[in-house]
Write a protein that holds these residues in place. Structure first.
Motif, PDB file in Angstrom:
ATOM      1  N   TRP A  93       0.839  -1.185   0.000  1.00 36.66           N
ATOM      2  CA  TRP A  93       0.000   0.000   0.000  1.00 36.66           C
ATOM      3  C   TRP A  93       0.877   1.239   0.000  1.00 36.66           C
ATOM      4  O   TRP A  93       2.058   1.179   0.318  1.00 36.66           O
ATOM      5  CB  TRP A  93      -0.940   0.001   1.208  1.00 36.66           C
ATOM      6  CG  TRP A  93      -0.225  -0.125   2.519  1.00 36.66           C
ATOM      7  CD1 TRP A  93       0.113  -1.277   3.175  1.00 36.66           C
ATOM      8  CD2 TRP A  93       0.293   0.938   3.326  1.00 36.66           C
ATOM      9  NE1 TRP A  93       0.799  -0.999   4.329  1.00 36.66           N
ATOM     10  CE2 TRP A  93       0.926   0.360   4.452  1.00 36.66           C
ATOM     11  CE3 TRP A  93       0.287   2.322   3.206  1.00 36.66           C
ATOM     12  CZ2 TRP A  93       1.532   1.122   5.443  1.00 36.66           C
ATOM     13  CZ3 TRP A  93       0.897   3.078   4.206  1.00 36.66           C
ATOM     14  CH2 TRP A  93       1.500   2.472   5.299  1.00 36.66           C
ATOM     15  N   TYR A  95       0.684   5.708   0.825  1.00 32.61           N
ATOM     16  CA  TYR A  95      -0.097   6.822   1.351  1.00 32.61           C
ATOM     17  C   TYR A  95      -0.703   7.576   0.177  1.00 32.61           C
ATOM     18  O   TYR A  95      -0.078   7.726  -0.863  1.00 32.61           O
ATOM     19  CB  TYR A  95       0.770   7.777   2.174  1.00 32.61           C
ATOM     20  CG  TYR A  95       1.190   7.209   3.505  1.00 32.61           C
ATOM     21  CD1 TYR A  95       0.237   6.920   4.488  1.00 32.61           C
ATOM     22  CD2 TYR A  95       2.520   6.969   3.790  1.00 32.61           C
ATOM     23  CE1 TYR A  95       0.615   6.397   5.704  1.00 32.61           C
ATOM     24  CE2 TYR A  95       2.906   6.440   5.014  1.00 32.61           C
ATOM     25  CZ  TYR A  95       1.946   6.157   5.964  1.00 32.61           C
ATOM     26  OH  TYR A  95       2.315   5.638   7.170  1.00 32.61           O
ATOM     27  N   THR A  96      -1.911   8.044   0.345  1.00 26.18           N
ATOM     28  CA  THR A  96      -2.561   8.852  -0.673  1.00 26.18           C
ATOM     29  C   THR A  96      -1.870  10.205  -0.729  1.00 26.18           C
ATOM     30  O   THR A  96      -1.560  10.786   0.314  1.00 26.18           O
ATOM     31  CB  THR A  96      -4.058   9.033  -0.346  1.00 26.18           C
ATOM     32  OG1 THR A  96      -4.638   7.730  -0.218  1.00 26.18           O
ATOM     33  CG2 THR A  96      -4.779   9.811  -1.426  1.00 26.18           C
ATOM     34  N   LYS A  97      -1.608  10.689  -1.924  1.00 25.27           N
ATOM     35  CA  LYS A  97      -0.890  11.963  -2.084  1.00 25.27           C
ATOM     36  C   LYS A  97      -1.558  13.076  -1.292  1.00 25.27           C
ATOM     37  O   LYS A  97      -2.758  13.276  -1.379  1.00 25.27           O
ATOM     38  CB  LYS A  97      -0.822  12.357  -3.559  1.00 25.27           C
ATOM     39  CG  LYS A  97       0.069  11.444  -4.350  1.00 25.27           C
ATOM     40  CD  LYS A  97       0.231  11.942  -5.758  1.00 25.27           C
ATOM     41  CE  LYS A  97       0.907  10.882  -6.579  1.00 25.27           C
ATOM     42  NZ  LYS A  97       2.215  11.099  -6.946  1.00 25.27           N
ATOM     43  N   ARG A  99      -2.119  13.257   1.827  1.00 22.60           N
ATOM     44  CA  ARG A  99      -2.788  12.828   3.058  1.00 22.60           C
ATOM     45  C   ARG A  99      -2.025  11.657   3.647  1.00 22.60           C
ATOM     46  O   ARG A  99      -2.156  10.532   3.185  1.00 22.60           O
ATOM     47  CB  ARG A  99      -4.221  12.434   2.757  1.00 22.60           C
ATOM     48  CG  ARG A  99      -5.034  13.599   2.211  1.00 22.60           C
ATOM     49  CD  ARG A  99      -6.418  13.209   1.792  1.00 22.60           C
ATOM     50  NE  ARG A  99      -7.117  12.439   2.813  1.00 22.60           N
ATOM     51  CZ  ARG A  99      -8.166  11.686   2.561  1.00 22.60           C
ATOM     52  NH1 ARG A  99      -8.622  11.582   1.333  1.00 22.60           N
ATOM     53  NH2 ARG A  99      -8.770  11.030   3.518  1.00 22.60           N
ATOM     54  N   GLN A 100      -1.233  11.903   4.668  1.00 22.70           N
ATOM     55  CA  GLN A 100      -0.391  10.859   5.260  1.00 22.70           C
ATOM     56  C   GLN A 100      -1.165   9.815   6.062  1.00 22.70           C
ATOM     57  O   GLN A 100      -0.597   8.826   6.476  1.00 22.70           O
ATOM     58  CB  GLN A 100       0.687  11.501   6.142  1.00 22.70           C
ATOM     59  CG  GLN A 100       1.754  12.224   5.346  1.00 22.70           C
ATOM     60  CD  GLN A 100       2.515  11.275   4.427  1.00 22.70           C
ATOM     61  OE1 GLN A 100       2.935  10.198   4.823  1.00 22.70           O
ATOM     62  NE2 GLN A 100       2.678  11.669   3.175  1.00 22.70           N
ATOM     63  N   THR A 101      -2.455  10.027   6.291  1.00 24.87           N
ATOM     64  CA  THR A 101      -3.236   9.042   7.035  1.00 24.87           C
ATOM     65  C   THR A 101      -4.059   8.137   6.130  1.00 24.87           C
ATOM     66  O   THR A 101      -4.496   7.080   6.550  1.00 24.87           O
ATOM     67  CB  THR A 101      -4.177   9.744   8.039  1.00 24.87           C
ATOM     68  OG1 THR A 101      -5.016  10.644   7.321  1.00 24.87           O
ATOM     69  CG2 THR A 101      -3.380  10.493   9.095  1.00 24.87           C
ATOM     70  N   ALA A 102      -4.290   8.544   4.905  1.00 26.16           N
ATOM     71  CA  ALA A 102      -5.088   7.737   3.979  1.00 26.16           C
ATOM     72  C   ALA A 102      -4.176   6.800   3.190  1.00 26.16           C
ATOM     73  O   ALA A 102      -3.121   7.197   2.717  1.00 26.16           O
ATOM     74  CB  ALA A 102      -5.861   8.641   3.023  1.00 26.16           C
ATOM     75  N   GLN A 103      -4.588   5.542   3.081  1.00 28.21           N
ATOM     76  CA  GLN A 103      -3.798   4.546   2.362  1.00 28.21           C
ATOM     77  C   GLN A 103      -4.568   4.051   1.139  1.00 28.21           C
ATOM     78  O   GLN A 103      -5.782   3.977   1.154  1.00 28.21           O
ATOM     79  CB  GLN A 103      -3.502   3.354   3.269  1.00 28.21           C
ATOM     80  CG  GLN A 103      -2.736   3.702   4.512  1.00 28.21           C
ATOM     81  CD  GLN A 103      -2.604   2.500   5.434  1.00 28.21           C
ATOM     82  OE1 GLN A 103      -3.034   1.402   5.127  1.00 28.21           O
ATOM     83  NE2 GLN A 103      -1.986   2.718   6.574  1.00 28.21           N
ATOM     84  N   SER A 104      -3.796   3.702   0.111  1.00 28.64           N
ATOM     85  CA  SER A 104      -4.392   3.096  -1.072  1.00 28.64           C
ATOM     86  C   SER A 104      -3.474   1.965  -1.528  1.00 28.64           C
ATOM     87  O   SER A 104      -2.281   1.983  -1.258  1.00 28.64           O
ATOM     88  CB  SER A 104      -4.576   4.132  -2.181  1.00 28.64           C
ATOM     89  OG  SER A 104      -3.336   4.670  -2.556  1.00 28.64           O
TER      90      SER A 104
END
Length: 140
Positions: A93, A95-97, A99-104
């Motif tokens: 996975w 981190y979403t660009k 946003r360090q808390t959102a994962q993709s």
């Protein structure tokens, strides 16, 4: 621990003698994944008992990723296949660009070709050390 998983392949794949894994990263295009250059840029050869369970992901932002090659080899051994090719998706996975808390999920994909040779009946463990040749292009 990686070392125990690697050494455990002797017990998990007792009939396998050597494995050759060739792979290249696929790059997304409008028509679907395609392999740049059409040739495999990486080659790994391993003797029995020394197979790495995962190929590394080349994405610098990937966490916990890689390509589960051991599962493919185990399937090949179960079906007594000598050659197989296909695509694998990274299990990691990112981190979403912004946003360090959102994962993709990591979306890296490789195209692979695997060749196996099997032990002859009665062979002892004649390959006690691993032989790995890493040939390839530098990863971006």
């Amino acid at each position: 621990m990686v070392t125990s998983r690697v050494s455990n392949t002797t017990q998990r794949l007792p009939t396998m003698d050597t494995v050759t894994v060739e792979w290249d990263e696929c790059y997304h295009s409008r028509g679907g994944p395609s392999v740049e250059g059409g040739a495999f840029s990486h080659i790994m050869q391993a003797a029995r008992g020394s197979l790495e369970p995962m190929l590394p992901c080349s994405s610098a932002g990937c966490r916990g990723g890689g390509f589960e090659i051991l599962e493919v080899v185990e399937s090949m051994v179960s079906n007594r296949l000598e050659d197989k090719s296909g695509l694998l998706v990274c299990i990691g996975w990112e981190y979403t660009k912004g946003r360090q808390t959102a994962q993709s999920p990591c979306t890296r994909v490789i195209s692979y070709r695997i060749g196996l040779t099997y032990r002859k009946r009665g062979d002892s463990l004649r390959h006690s050390t691993a032989r790995k040749d890493m040939i390839g292009t530098s990863e971006a």
